[in-house]
Scaffold this motif. Sequence first.
Motif, PDB file in Angstrom:
ATOM      1  N   GLU A 170       0.854  -1.068   0.098  1.00 60.48           N
ATOM      2  CA  GLU A 170      -0.111   0.217   0.170  1.00 60.48           C
ATOM      3  C   GLU A 170       0.933   1.325  -0.210  1.00 60.48           C
ATOM      4  O   GLU A 170       0.565   2.390  -0.616  1.00 60.48           O
ATOM      5  N   VAL A 173       2.528   1.515  -3.360  1.00 62.27           N
ATOM      6  CA  VAL A 173       1.545   2.076  -4.563  1.00 62.27           C
ATOM      7  C   VAL A 173       1.237   3.616  -4.296  1.00 62.27           C
ATOM      8  O   VAL A 173       1.016   4.267  -5.368  1.00 62.27           O
ATOM      9  N   ASP A 180      -0.302  -2.137  -8.526  1.00 60.28           N
ATOM     10  CA  ASP A 180      -1.740  -2.352  -8.851  1.00 60.28           C
ATOM     11  C   ASP A 180      -1.932  -2.806 -10.136  1.00 60.28           C
ATOM     12  O   ASP A 180      -2.858  -3.017 -10.751  1.00 60.28           O
TER      13      ASP A 180
ATOM     14  N   ARG B  45      -7.381   6.251   3.137  1.00 64.38           N
ATOM     15  CA  ARG B  45      -7.061   5.327   1.985  1.00 64.38           C
ATOM     16  C   ARG B  45      -8.122   5.616   0.788  1.00 64.38           C
ATOM     17  O   ARG B  45      -7.755   5.011  -0.428  1.00 64.38           O
ATOM     18  N   ASN B  48      -6.647   8.346  -1.488  1.00 64.22           N
ATOM     19  CA  ASN B  48      -5.763   8.271  -2.467  1.00 64.22           C
ATOM     20  C   ASN B  48      -6.107   6.786  -3.288  1.00 64.22           C
ATOM     21  O   ASN B  48      -4.964   6.278  -4.067  1.00 64.22           O
ATOM     22  N   LEU B  50      -6.307   3.888  -2.495  1.00 63.81           N
ATOM     23  CA  LEU B  50      -5.973   2.505  -1.732  1.00 63.81           C
ATOM     24  C   LEU B  50      -7.385   1.701  -1.800  1.00 63.81           C
ATOM     25  O   LEU B  50      -7.197   0.605  -1.997  1.00 63.81           O
ATOM     26  N   LEU B  51      -8.340   2.200  -1.337  1.00 58.35           N
ATOM     27  CA  LEU B  51      -9.641   1.844  -1.114  1.00 58.35           C
ATOM     28  C   LEU B  51     -10.616   2.036  -2.154  1.00 58.35           C
ATOM     29  O   LEU B  51     -10.475   3.528  -2.413  1.00 58.35           O
ATOM     30  N   LYS B  69      -6.426   3.932 -11.000  1.00 59.80           N
ATOM     31  CA  LYS B  69      -5.250   3.391 -10.012  1.00 59.80           C
ATOM     32  C   LYS B  69      -4.743   4.288  -9.120  1.00 59.80           C
ATOM     33  O   LYS B  69      -4.322   5.504  -9.421  1.00 59.80           O
ATOM     34  N   SER B  70      -4.285   3.681  -7.961  1.00 59.34           N
ATOM     35  CA  SER B  70      -3.313   4.485  -6.968  1.00 59.34           C
ATOM     36  C   SER B  70      -2.398   5.046  -7.381  1.00 59.34           C
ATOM     37  O   SER B  70      -1.702   6.232  -7.049  1.00 59.34           O
TER      38      SER B  70
END
Lengths: 258, 272
Positions: A170, A173, A180, B45, B48, B50-51, B69-70
Amino acid sequence: MRSFFDYIPGNSFLHRLNPLSRIFLSFMISIACFSSKSHLFLLLMILLNLVLAALAGILNRGMELLKNLSKFSVFIFVLQVLFVRRGEVLLEMPFNIIITEDGISTAIIIVLRLIGATMPLALMLSITQMNDLSNILVVKLKIPYKYAFAFTTALRFIPIFASEMSAIIEAQVSRGVQLDTKNIFKKTRLILPLCLPLLITSMKKIEGSAISAEIRGFYLRTGESCYRKYFINWNDVGVLLFAVILFISAVFSNNIKL
Amino acid sequence: MIRLQNVCFNYDRDRTLTDISFHINKGEFAAIIGANGAGKSTLCRLLNGLLKPSSGSVEINGLDTGHTKSSVLARQIGFLFQNPDRQICRNTVAEEILFGLELLYKDREFIAERLEKVLSMFGFSAEDNPFNLSRGERQRLALASLIAVEPEILILDEPTTGLDYKECIEIMEIVREMNKKGTTVIMVCHDMEVVLDYAERVLVLSGGKLIADGETRSVFCMNDVLEQASLIPPQMASLAGRLGSGFEDVFTVEEMTELILEKSNEKRRVEV
């Protein structure tokens, strides 16, 4: 998020068994899977694993485990089919690649064995607390405590490291590393440098655990230090007998032609 | 710049965030506060990418994070994690700063210029091993490697946890400097003194819901909101609240000192 090794509490028949019986049953199922060459028997073993998971109230985890092992099995299946060259040729492809009847049969057996032998161990760990596992290894199997502790600690650390790795991924990324991506080769190449932060944090965690155990008198512990007592009752005897019967059936299943 | 509309998020079956909507403009310094488990880190999250939200939408400069995409959003958003060790993955300070730069830029001259600038700004030695630095220095290095890529938005997830007072101030002053230059800052923080000193706007989360959103000082006056979120206001604000009328707008030691001196001088004048 729970991992496959996290303990799921419960009061099922399997939860109430002596941990030694659970270990024995899971090992005998694994050994039975490796002893049998019968497709039907191996399929029944997988079914038995799911029945045991349902009995323990962890059918969801059992199904999830089966799903994940099946994904991995596809890779093993393809490798086996391509590399076993004996038997009747079913298909010939360019670059001297042949698919044989034996290749397919062996691949199916190996995949079923892999699933059937892995599931009971993971399911056993899901219904056994690590303390019970290390206590039973020391008290009943007479394994020195430091080795039993090292074994259970290693198991305990697997989900911790997995969650640490996903946190590192995480973080990377977020910095723009394209982890990803769906390209598996690119992803593998990008993941390799991340082993450094994982190694550093893992070493720190392990060192912390070792110091914490030592300052609480780790080396004073002996086989008699166990507070809990583990008794064998009739249910355990029944399970032990069932496990032995499974093994014998596995050996005899090789004589059955289907 | 940042727009959340009716965002809900579930971890497995548990609902973590419920119907969150707000808008953050360019150059704002906002703090997200709330008790542990309120959903602050989850919200960060989501910002940005990530979630991805279970429902609703999160937009960053018009980009929907649900479909971006992050690693693409990383060009615009710098994310500082609580634990710098998860971010640091190179053997020297210079390589660590270069890591993000090389991922996002191709111009070698620009990269070298940025590296030099960031090294001198933070006072790091290029060849130092990051893992030999102290916890506070590693946190500064993680921040330095984010700042090097000049993100438009900086998200800080508990940036001062585990730092001593001096390290905390060092980090926060750098962030304030970035904010003055136009970077939008969103910070999750448990230290209400830090929030009061640096954030202009506060969003309060409780049980996955946004229960207050406003100017920092006005939010710290909402005792019922703070109580609902299990938060304790900065000490000086609590003292001022207990002293009652005449002390309503006091939040810092300086303000309190000034007011007390003013009141005692006034009393002395009346006595004379």
